[in-house]
Design a protein around this motif. Structure first.
Motif, mmCIF file in Angstrom:
data_model
loop_
_atom_site.group_PDB
_atom_site.id
_atom_site.type_symbol
_atom_site.label_atom_id
_atom_site.label_comp_id
_atom_site.label_asym_id
_atom_site.label_seq_id
_atom_site.Cartn_x
_atom_site.Cartn_y
_atom_site.Cartn_z
ATOM 1 N N GLY A 1 0.800 -1.221 0.000
ATOM 2 C CA GLY A 1 0.000 0.000 0.000
ATOM 3 C C GLY A 1 0.830 1.268 0.000
ATOM 4 N N PHE A 2 2.118 1.171 -0.384
ATOM 5 C CA PHE A 2 3.029 2.328 -0.305
ATOM 6 C C PHE A 2 2.553 3.519 -1.131
ATOM 7 C CE2 PHE A 2 4.441 -0.446 -3.705
ATOM 8 C CZ PHE A 2 4.594 0.427 -4.756
ATOM 9 N N TRP A 3 1.827 3.242 -2.210
ATOM 10 C CA TRP A 3 1.413 4.318 -3.111
ATOM 11 C C TRP A 3 0.283 5.157 -2.548
ATOM 12 C CZ3 TRP A 3 -3.676 3.414 -3.970
ATOM 13 C CH2 TRP A 3 -4.105 2.092 -3.774
ATOM 14 N N SER A 4 -0.397 4.628 -1.541
ATOM 15 C CA SER A 4 -1.589 5.315 -1.046
ATOM 16 C C SER A 4 -1.242 6.217 0.144
ATOM 17 C CB SER A 4 -2.631 4.285 -0.637
ATOM 18 O OG SER A 4 -3.660 4.908 0.081
ATOM 19 N N SER A 5 -2.061 7.258 0.294
ATOM 20 C CA SER A 5 -1.834 8.136 1.433
ATOM 21 C C SER A 5 -2.751 7.763 2.596
ATOM 22 C CB SER A 5 -2.078 9.586 1.027
ATOM 23 O OG SER A 5 -3.413 9.703 0.554
ATOM 24 N N SER A 6 -3.740 6.882 2.296
ATOM 25 C CA SER A 6 -4.700 6.505 3.329
ATOM 26 C C SER A 6 -4.075 5.468 4.265
ATOM 27 C CB SER A 6 -5.951 5.928 2.675
ATOM 28 O OG SER A 6 -6.548 4.983 3.532
ATOM 29 N N PRO A 7 -4.015 5.743 5.558
ATOM 30 C CA PRO A 7 -3.428 4.783 6.496
ATOM 31 C C PRO A 7 -4.208 3.463 6.541
ATOM 32 C CG PRO A 7 -4.431 6.637 7.663
ATOM 33 C CD PRO A 7 -4.449 6.976 6.213
ATOM 34 N N GLN A 8 -5.567 3.574 6.366
ATOM 35 C CA GLN A 8 -6.354 2.329 6.390
ATOM 36 C C GLN A 8 -5.956 1.425 5.234
ATOM 37 O OE1 GLN A 8 -7.844 5.396 6.611
ATOM 38 N NE2 GLN A 8 -9.678 5.310 7.933
ATOM 39 N N LEU A 9 -5.812 2.062 4.044
ATOM 40 C CA LEU A 9 -5.481 1.272 2.859
ATOM 41 C C LEU A 9 -4.079 0.693 2.987
ATOM 42 C CD1 LEU A 9 -7.288 0.656 0.525
ATOM 43 C CD2 LEU A 9 -6.125 2.395 -0.819
ATOM 44 N N LYS A 10 -3.156 1.499 3.510
ATOM 45 C CA LYS A 10 -1.796 1.018 3.731
ATOM 46 C C LYS A 10 -1.809 -0.201 4.643
ATOM 47 C CE LYS A 10 1.623 4.495 3.017
ATOM 48 N NZ LYS A 10 2.212 5.735 3.314
ATOM 49 N N ASN A 11 -2.606 -0.066 5.692
ATOM 50 C CA ASN A 11 -2.696 -1.152 6.663
ATOM 51 C C ASN A 11 -3.303 -2.401 6.017
ATOM 52 O OD1 ASN A 11 -2.661 -2.497 9.104
ATOM 53 N ND2 ASN A 11 -4.756 -1.845 9.585
ATOM 54 N N ALA A 12 -4.352 -2.170 5.200
ATOM 55 C CA ALA A 12 -5.035 -3.315 4.581
ATOM 56 C C ALA A 12 -4.128 -4.027 3.581
ATOM 57 C CB ALA A 12 -6.297 -2.844 3.877
ATOM 58 N N LEU A 13 -3.271 -3.263 2.904
ATOM 59 C CA LEU A 13 -2.447 -3.872 1.848
ATOM 60 C C LEU A 13 -1.066 -4.303 2.325
ATOM 61 C CD1 LEU A 13 -3.449 -1.709 -1.226
ATOM 62 C CD2 LEU A 13 -4.112 -4.056 -0.676
ATOM 63 N N ALA A 14 -0.870 -4.281 3.639
ATOM 64 C CA ALA A 14 0.372 -4.855 4.165
ATOM 65 C C ALA A 14 0.223 -6.366 4.151
ATOM 66 C CB ALA A 14 0.629 -4.352 5.576
ATOM 67 N N VAL A 15 0.683 -6.998 3.057
ATOM 68 C CA VAL A 15 0.406 -8.411 2.830
ATOM 69 C C VAL A 15 1.565 -9.268 3.340
ATOM 70 C CG1 VAL A 15 0.024 -10.158 1.073
ATOM 71 C CG2 VAL A 15 -1.063 -7.929 0.862
ATOM 72 N N SER A 16 1.227 -10.325 4.036
ATOM 73 C CA SER A 16 2.267 -11.221 4.546
ATOM 74 C C SER A 16 2.867 -12.028 3.397
ATOM 75 C CB SER A 16 1.669 -12.177 5.573
ATOM 76 O OG SER A 16 2.593 -13.201 5.839
ATOM 77 N N PRO A 17 4.181 -12.232 3.409
ATOM 78 C CA PRO A 17 4.782 -13.091 2.374
ATOM 79 C C PRO A 17 4.197 -14.496 2.383
ATOM 80 C CG PRO A 17 6.392 -12.490 4.077
ATOM 81 C CD PRO A 17 5.185 -11.658 4.316
ATOM 82 N N LEU A 18 3.664 -14.923 3.537
ATOM 83 C CA LEU A 18 3.071 -16.264 3.589
ATOM 84 C C LEU A 18 1.842 -16.361 2.692
ATOM 85 C CD1 LEU A 18 3.240 -17.497 7.299
ATOM 86 C CD2 LEU A 18 4.538 -18.296 5.327
ATOM 87 N N PHE A 19 1.096 -15.247 2.560
ATOM 88 C CA PHE A 19 -0.063 -15.257 1.671
ATOM 89 C C PHE A 19 0.386 -15.520 0.234
ATOM 90 C CE2 PHE A 19 -3.087 -12.946 -1.099
ATOM 91 C CZ PHE A 19 -4.213 -13.702 -0.828
ATOM 92 N N LEU A 20 1.470 -14.842 -0.162
ATOM 93 C CA LEU A 20 1.988 -15.047 -1.523
ATOM 94 C C LEU A 20 2.491 -16.473 -1.696
ATOM 95 C CD1 LEU A 20 3.892 -11.674 -1.898
ATOM 96 C CD2 LEU A 20 1.564 -12.250 -2.587
ATOM 97 N N LEU A 21 3.148 -16.993 -0.635
ATOM 98 C CA LEU A 21 3.615 -18.380 -0.690
ATOM 99 C C LEU A 21 2.419 -19.328 -0.871
ATOM 100 C CD1 LEU A 21 6.103 -20.247 -0.329
ATOM 101 C CD2 LEU A 21 5.490 -20.413 2.091
ATOM 102 N N GLY A 22 1.320 -18.987 -0.173
ATOM 103 C CA GLY A 22 0.107 -19.806 -0.290
ATOM 104 C C GLY A 22 -0.435 -19.799 -1.708
ATOM 105 N N LEU A 23 -0.472 -18.598 -2.332
ATOM 106 C CA LEU A 23 -0.940 -18.510 -3.722
ATOM 107 C C LEU A 23 -0.063 -19.358 -4.631
ATOM 108 C CD1 LEU A 23 -1.717 -14.707 -4.254
ATOM 109 C CD2 LEU A 23 -3.301 -16.566 -3.734
ATOM 110 N N ALA A 24 1.268 -19.236 -4.444
ATOM 111 C CA ALA A 24 2.190 -19.989 -5.279
ATOM 112 C C ALA A 24 1.986 -21.491 -5.081
ATOM 113 C CB ALA A 24 3.633 -19.602 -4.941
ATOM 114 N N THR A 25 1.775 -21.883 -3.823
ATOM 115 C CA THR A 25 1.561 -23.307 -3.538
ATOM 116 C C THR A 25 0.311 -23.819 -4.247
ATOM 117 O OG1 THR A 25 2.511 -22.899 -1.361
ATOM 118 C CG2 THR A 25 1.407 -25.010 -1.675
ATOM 119 N N ALA A 26 -0.761 -23.008 -4.239
ATOM 120 C CA ALA A 26 -2.007 -23.435 -4.866
ATOM 121 C C ALA A 26 -1.802 -23.690 -6.358
ATOM 122 C CB ALA A 26 -3.086 -22.371 -4.657
ATOM 123 N N PHE A 27 -1.127 -22.730 -7.036
ATOM 124 C CA PHE A 27 -0.919 -22.916 -8.480
ATOM 125 C C PHE A 27 0.038 -24.068 -8.751
ATOM 126 C CE2 PHE A 27 -2.670 -18.607 -8.513
ATOM 127 C CZ PHE A 27 -3.642 -18.780 -9.484
#
Lengths: 507, 304
Positions: free
Chosen positions: B128-154
């Motif tokens: 969420g670095f591009w956004s100025s909204s703290p809520q959006l920044k907070n929401a888009l702070a994604v854990s690398p484990l989520f990405l690992l999960g996506l990769a595992t699924a595919f």
């Protein structure tokens, strides 16, 4: 790829005290159609399983192309080019034809390059005498197509001798004719040798080059198919010159329908169409035979009438009154069912033979009233009467019914279902897996019930059985009744065409 | 930003966070079920994984070592389940319940000392670095484990389609007869599928203690390992569909906390029950008597 011959010499195999094979000889010439005949339990399957390395014979040896070979494991048979097409299919139903073919190979690469495999598979398919769609899921193919896929798999694996175990048991006459014709062309063309296990004498007369007959684990005869009459072969198979005569049909059917189905439907199940029967009736003293390729709604029909499955719409009438398959109404209207796989669908395997023989009436007394306390004496008396009357062979009446042989379970359930007043009888595949004598006996009982005035609905995958017993024949396809014909003198080819779904008269 | 927008953003962030453990445990369950076995023990594996990850991170200071240790713990517990289910006449459902209780029991026993101290947590990637909204920044702070999960699924979907290993797992799960006719080792395949599946569930547990809610306590998993079974039914045993299913469950799970951010405090327990309600609703909507489920492996004990 060229055909190979095989010779078995003095094969013997025992399981404990039971001798399955004794001194059996078999000689199969390269490029021939060799039929292996015999009753259930005659040792046909044991012999070919020894040949393919699933069993180790206790005595004897095999020669392939006149050289003695050691077949200790299935892999040895693979290496020699021997393959088997099983009676029950060994393809994975939820996978496509292409996936099944590739995975059957011994040398599947760790990562499958599907683009490359497809090119190879399409080239292979184009060179074959018959085609199957590569991307179809095997579970969605008709039985005949699945059988073809099994054969294609063997050819894909470059097998040079094929054993086909009752290959036509699930096929319509057309499919059977086409399949055996194809195999014969392949054999006479010199690319394979075929050993066909069967008990259908008609197929022998039409397609066999050579025959070997087994009975109780011994070779009782054989030779060139042209030199043998059906009577000869029957004598070799059952030890008596004649198969039991067809039971006699006495009296004409009644006029008032005993069973009537109107617009009966069931929900469709995972892409398979449910029942959709516009009208079906069975009269007293009438056997209505339901023909059809397995999986076209026959099972659902029996389950609905038997109370195992709820219909989603329509009417079911027995003797003009609404009927729903519950125990209460089944007893009141004298409706009985001999389901397929009776041990699973009509018995409690761990309860005794006596208890199982009383499942229909243990809660009723002699006058038909409800009974809260069971009468052990009456149950034993009824069981004894049925066991004697139907010649059931059981270790004891108190043995669990699950330990009985298939034929004896069939006799038990038939005895129970035909006991007392029976107005409507539903029978599904009553002779599946029985030997010739037991088949004759079961058919005679069904015909006797009909002659005594029972309305019989006979569902069978064996078209010969339907032709022999029925007063009227209905063909089911996709859950619907698509054709009706008079029983005596019905045209098997026409019925077969309707079973396959072509509802036009064949040219 | 209006209240509805706030709730939606919070739900988006919540869905990404809450869905990750669901994703891992459902992928693990999917792998095991495709081999023809059910593992209810994954609930215990998640709790144990959460504890082991937290303890390891606390002791070593490395959260990634904690994730690895959780996967290892899952491998062992799943291996136990797989080995025992390979014996004759063992029911995998009953055995799974035993494994579940064993896993939570072991975790509670060894986890007592780690309830209070705070371990090093896994860092998040600030998408969420591009956004100025703290809520959006907070929401888009994604854990690398989520990405690992996506990769595992595919990766798992590709494995089932185009590798020898994947097709063997499917054959074993679809038809034991066919597997034996092809000479495949049925029990060994199921053993490895169960152990590997539980390792994935262990990683899901590590996410709970090291990312969100990011603490170790005994009520951490609250039945996610069991809900995975329903998730896999909803995903029709397809690893890629597990992503959709996990996101849906994640969004349902994020409903309660999101409403709190805008000050809606009534019905707290009701909104927190949303994932369970969704589980129930999905099962009712997709399963009917007298019908077989499309995509269900043929050898699954609940289907026979």
């Amino acid at each position: 790829m060229s055909a190979i011959g095989i010779e078995a010499i003095g094969i013997g195999k025992r399981f404990g005290a039971f001798t399955a094979l004794a001194d059996v000889a078999l000689k199969v010439a390269p490029g021939s159609m060799h039929f292996l005949l015999g009753e259930n339990g005659a040792g046909k399957s044991t012999l070919v399983k020894c040949m393919l390395g699933y069993y180790r014979p206790d005595e004897g040896s095999f020669l392939v192309d006149n050289r003695e070979v050691e077949i200790a494991r299935p892999a040895d048979a693979d290496a020699l080019g021997l393959g088997m097409v099983y009676q029950h299919f060994t393809l994975v139903p939820a996978m496509t034809v292409a996936e099944n073919l590739v995975m059957s190979r011994a040398d599947v690469p760790a990562v499958i390059n599907w683009a490359q495999e497809r090119v190879a598979l399409e080239a292979f398919m184009a060179a074959m005498p018959f085609q199957v769609p590569l991307d179809a899921e095997v579970g969605a193919l008709a039985a005949g197509e699945r059988q073809k896929t099994e054969i294609l798999k063997q050819l894909y694996l470059q097998r040079r001798l094929l054993v086909l175990d009752e290959p036509t048991s699930v096929l319509t006459p057309q499919e059977a004719e086409e399949m055996l014709g194809t195999v014969r062309d392949l054999a006479h063309g010199g690319s394979i040798t075929a050993i066909v296990i069967t008990h259908k004498l008609k197929e022998v007369a039409r397609f066999a080059d050579e025959v070997t007959v087994l009975r109780r684990g011994r070779r009782t005869g054989g030779g060139s198919a042209q030199g043998l009459t059906p009577a000869d072969m029957t004598a070799m198979m059952i030890g008596e010159p004649q198969a039991p005569a067809n039971p006699e049909r006495l009296g004409a059917p009644g006029a008032e329908p005993r069973l009537e189905l109107r617009n009966l439907t069931t929900a469709n199940d995972g892409g398979r169409a449910g029942l959709d029967i516009a009208a079906l009736s069975v009269c007293p003293r009438e056997i209505v035979g339901i023909a059809g390729v397995s999986g076209n709604g026959q099972k659902e029909l029996v389950e609905v009438i038997g109370g195992q499955r709820a219909p989603s719409g329509g009417e079911m009438l027995v003797a003009g009154q609404p009927y729903d398959g519950t125990r209460e109404l089944a007893q009141a209207r004298a409706v009985r069912v001999l389901p397929e796989e009776p041990l699973r669908n009509g018995c409690v395997p761990r309860m005794s033979v006596t208890e199982n023989l009383n499942l229909r009436g243990f809660d009723r007394d002699a006058a038909g009233g409800h009974r809260a306390w069971l009468s052990r004496g009456a149950m034993v008396e009824r069981a004894q009467r049925l066991i004697t009357g139907y010649r059931v062979r059981a270790p004891s009446a108190e043995a669990p019914i699950g330990v009985l042989s298939g034929g004896n379970v069939q006799r038990c359930v038939l005895a129970r279902e035909l006991d007392g007043q029976v107005d409507l009888l539903i029978v599904a595949n009553p002779c599946f897996g029985l030997d010739v004598k037991a088949v004759g006996e079961v058919r005679a009982r069904i015909m006797a019930a009909r002659n005594a005035g029972t309305a019989v609905l006979l569902v069978s995958e064996d078209l010969d059985e339907i032709l022999e017993l029925s007063d009227r024949i209905l063909v089911m396809h996709g859950g619907q009744v698509v054709h009706e014909a008079a029983g005596p003198g019905a045209d098997a080819q026409a019925i077969g065409a309707h079973m396959l779904g072509s509802h036009h008269s064949p040219a | 930003m209006d209240a509805i927008g706030t709730v939606l953003v919070a739900m988006l962030g919540g869905a990404l966070r809450v869905s990750t453990p669901f994703l891992f445990v459902s992928l693990g369950e999917c792998l095991t079920e495709r081999a023809g076995r059910i593992n209810l023990g994954n609930e215990g594996v998640m709790v144990l994984g959460a504890m082991v990850a937290y303890a390891t991170s606390y002791e070593t200071g490395s959260p990634w070592l904690g994730v690895l240790a959780a996967a290892g713990a899952g491998l062992l517990l799943g291996g136990l389940h797989g080995a025992i289910c390979g014996l004759a006449k063992v029911n995998d459902v009953a055995m799974g319940i035993a494994i579940m209780l064993a896993g939570t029991g072991i975790a509670f026993f060894f986890g007592k000392p780690y309830v209070q101290p705070s371990a090093t947590l896994l860092p998040a990637i600030p998408f969420g670095f591009w956004s100025s909204s703290p809520q959006l920044k907070n929401a888009l702070a994604v854990s690398p484990l989520f990405l690992l999960g996506l990769a595992t699924a595919f990766a798992m979907a590709w494995m089932f389609r185009a590798t020898r290993l994947g097709l063997r797992v499917r054959i074993v799960g679809e038809s034991e007869d066919a597997a034996r006719a092809l000479g495949l080792p049925v029990n060994r395949t199921r053993f490895f599928a169960t152990a590997t599946g539980s390792a994935l569930a262990g990683i899901g547990g590590a996410f709970l203690s090291l990312v969100y809610p990011a603490s170790w306590n005994e009520g951490l998993s609250s039945g996610q390992g069991l809900m995975a079974v329903a998730l896999v039914v909803f995903a029709r045993w397809n690893p890629v569909h597990c992503i959709t299913a996990a996101l849906l469950f994640g969004a349902a799970g994020a409903l309660g906390p999101s409403l709190q951010t805008v000050g809606i405090t009534w019905g707290y327990y009701l909104f927190y029950a949303a994932p369970y309600v969704v589980t129930l609703a999905i099962l009712i909507a997709t399963v009917r008597p007298g019908r077989t489920l499309r995509g269900m492996p043929g050898e699954l004990s609940i289907g026979r």
